[in-house]
Enzyme design. Structure first.
Site, PDB file in Angstrom:
ATOM      1  N   ASP A   1      -1.151   1.504  -4.104  1.00 50.54           N
ATOM      2  CA  ASP A   1      -2.125  -0.006  -4.232  1.00 50.54           C
ATOM      3  C   ASP A   1      -3.804   0.870  -4.866  1.00 50.54           C
ATOM      4  OD1 ASP A   1      -2.827   0.249  -2.355  1.00 50.54           O
ATOM      5  OD2 ASP A   1      -4.021  -1.679  -1.740  1.00 50.54           O
TER       6      ASP A   1
ATOM      7  N   SER B   1       1.115  -0.975  -0.596  1.00 53.56           N
ATOM      8  CA  SER B   1       0.189  -0.055   0.022  1.00 53.56           C
ATOM      9  C   SER B   1       0.519   1.481   0.028  1.00 53.56           C
ATOM     10  CB  SER B   1      -1.362   0.232   1.343  1.00 53.56           C
ATOM     11  OG  SER B   1      -1.891   0.635   1.016  1.00 53.56           O
TER      12      SER B   1
ATOM     13  N   ASP C   1      -5.855   1.507  -3.816  1.00 59.83           N
ATOM     14  CA  ASP C   1      -7.547   1.289  -2.633  1.00 59.83           C
ATOM     15  C   ASP C   1      -8.333   2.570  -2.302  1.00 59.83           C
ATOM     16  OD1 ASP C   1      -6.317   1.125  -1.208  1.00 59.83           O
ATOM     17  OD2 ASP C   1      -6.346  -1.171  -0.507  1.00 59.83           O
TER      18      ASP C   1
ATOM     19  N   ASP D   1      -3.616   6.516  -3.398  1.00 57.66           N
ATOM     20  CA  ASP D   1      -2.339   5.663  -2.472  1.00 57.66           C
ATOM     21  C   ASP D   1      -1.913   5.051  -3.601  1.00 57.66           C
ATOM     22  OD1 ASP D   1      -4.655   3.963  -2.420  1.00 57.66           O
ATOM     23  OD2 ASP D   1      -4.076   3.650  -0.301  1.00 57.66           O
TER      24      ASP D   1
END
Length: 454
Positions: A245, A99, A247, A243
């Protein structure tokens, strides 16, 4: 390697420094353990842009295939794209990402078929135990017939599916600045936004897991400064920040001012309730703004309050049949997305809402941004329980207040509330306070901080 799994297997995922804490040999064991615990005959695997991600992902695939399981690799993807693949293909999945963590970190987010979460209580502890045993005793015997490893492109289908869930037919031309933070938003945004009447101003779309421009964590105000400035310079209609990743999605209005995730939760909740016929359950965690349950009720819905954390949200989504859920951290969950979180779908809702009327974003979200919040304030304490007991004693004899222990301690009056909850991993207490005006919020915040830190 002699890895300490207690340090890298967290409540919801695997996460640690590569190669110091884990490496490809361990990823291979995780792959074997994952398929044994889930009982999978086939899985889907994806990864982000971190330098270590392709190797770790392929090692996990090898470990799964050695157990006789067929593996579909979707390659570079966002976490919600992996959830899409898990849902659409009805397969357990594994996403390699850390992340927003720094470049030397990597991790695995795992799910069962249909994007159902894998956490400590839903399989992750068993995966850890198996992996630890095989670290001591050696890898399990391979299957007589190994599984296959094949590649599949899912980005166009993912984009088309998201767009099928939002009415974008009436969107007026908009200028949108997007800061991908050198993360996976740079991969997904062009395809998802393709063909919409948007002038896209990209920032840091180059995939680079070393994050050369800023940390890919928009929750930290320092990491959206570039986006805020660019929105003002471009006279853009809005800004979006993802962010690492991709999501989570954060929103900035036309003035360059951040829009609180609670306001986005309320806006999307209103739209989803309308889309579902004016009724339905909406989940929100206990530190989202009071505006969220208010807006939900105003639009015919039923708000349900949960603890902080995606495992609690997803569990309540599934058990209640909720149509939508939102968190203060900019995670947004949709029934029509297998109860999984997708910041990209929330972003499309914001674009549709803004583009479907003529006013600026600041005016649009004002109806959903009704209170003044403190944001989350962390305090280091010697004894979490003792600090919470002092707060309870300070407010416990007042008849005009209510208290509950759903997650930490929440104290509420008619015109303000605060929550103090302990960190599970550090000697911290986290304070969130909200009131109808700045002066009241400041007074409540400072009173509680004085007790915590006194």
């Amino acid at each position: 390697m002699a890895a300490d799994l207690a340090r890298i297997v967290k409540a919801y995922d695997v996460r640690g420094v590569v190669p110091d804490q884990w490496d490809e040999s361990l990823a291979e064991l995780f792959g074997a353990a994952f398929v044994q615990v889930t009982g999978a005959v086939a899985i889907v695997v994806g990864h982000d842009m971190r330098p270590s991600s392709p190797g770790l992902s392929r090692a996990f695939a090898r470990g799964a295939a050695a157990r006789g399981v067929d593996v579909t690799e979707i390659g570079l993807c966002s976490t919600d794209q992996l959830y899409y693949a898990s849902g659409a293909l009805d397969l357990p999945g594994a996403m390699f990402t850390a992340s927003h963590n720094p470049a030397q970190y990597n991790g695995i987010k795992m799910c069962r078929a249909g994007a159902a979460p894998v956490g400590q209580d839903t399989g992750l502890s068993e995966i850890r135990e198996l992996t630890e045993r095989w670290m001591r005793e050696g890898a399990p015997e391979p299957a007589a017939t190994p599984g296959t490893i094949t590649s599949r492109e899912t980005l166009p289908d993912y984009a088309a599916y998201l767009r099928s869930l939002v009415d974008l037919t009436s969107v007026r031309p908009l200028k949108v600045v997007v800061d991908a933070g050198n993360g996976m938003g740079g991969h997904t945004v062009p395809t998802v936004f393709e063909g919409l009447p948007l002038t896209l101003v990209p920032m840091y779309f180059e995939l680079d897991g070393t994050f050369p421009n800023h940390e890919a964590n928009p929750l930290d105000p320092a990491n959206i400064v570039d986006l805020q400035r660019r929105v003002r310079e471009e006279s853009a209609d809005l800004g979006l920040a993802f962010d690492g990743d991709a999501d989570r999605c954060f929103v900035v209005d036309e003035r360059g001012e951040p829009v609180p995730p609670s306001a986005i939760t309320a806006l999307v909740a209103a739209r989803e309730l309308t889309r579902h016929g004016g009724s339905g359950t909406v989940i929100h965690n206990l530190i989202t703004s009071r505006a969220v349950p208010e807006v939900v009720r105003e639009h015919g819905g039923t708000p349900v309050r949960t603890r902080v954390g995606h495992s609690f949200i997803k569990a309540e989504m599934a058990s209640s049949g909720a149509i939508f859920g939102g968190e203060h951290s900019a995670h947004y969950y949709f029934k029509d997305f297998w109860n999984a979180d997708t910041g990209m779908l929330a972003a499309l809702h914001v674009v549709a809402a803004l583009g479907g009327q003529n006013g600026p974003l600041s005016s649009l979200v004002a109806q959903y941004d009704r209170y003044v919040g403190s944001g989350e304030i962390n305090s280091t304490v010697a004894d979490q329980r003792a600090s919470l007991a002092r707060i309870r004693a300070a407010y416990g004899d007042r008849d005009d207040l209510t208290m509950d222990d759903l997650d930490g301690l929440t104290v509420a009056a008619s015109d303000w509330w605060f929550n103090v909850r302990p960190s599970n991993t550090e000697p911290l207490l986290r304070l969130n306070a909200e009131a109808g005006d700045e002066a009241t919020m400041t007074k409540v915040r400072d009173e509680v901080l004085a007790i915590i830190r006194g």
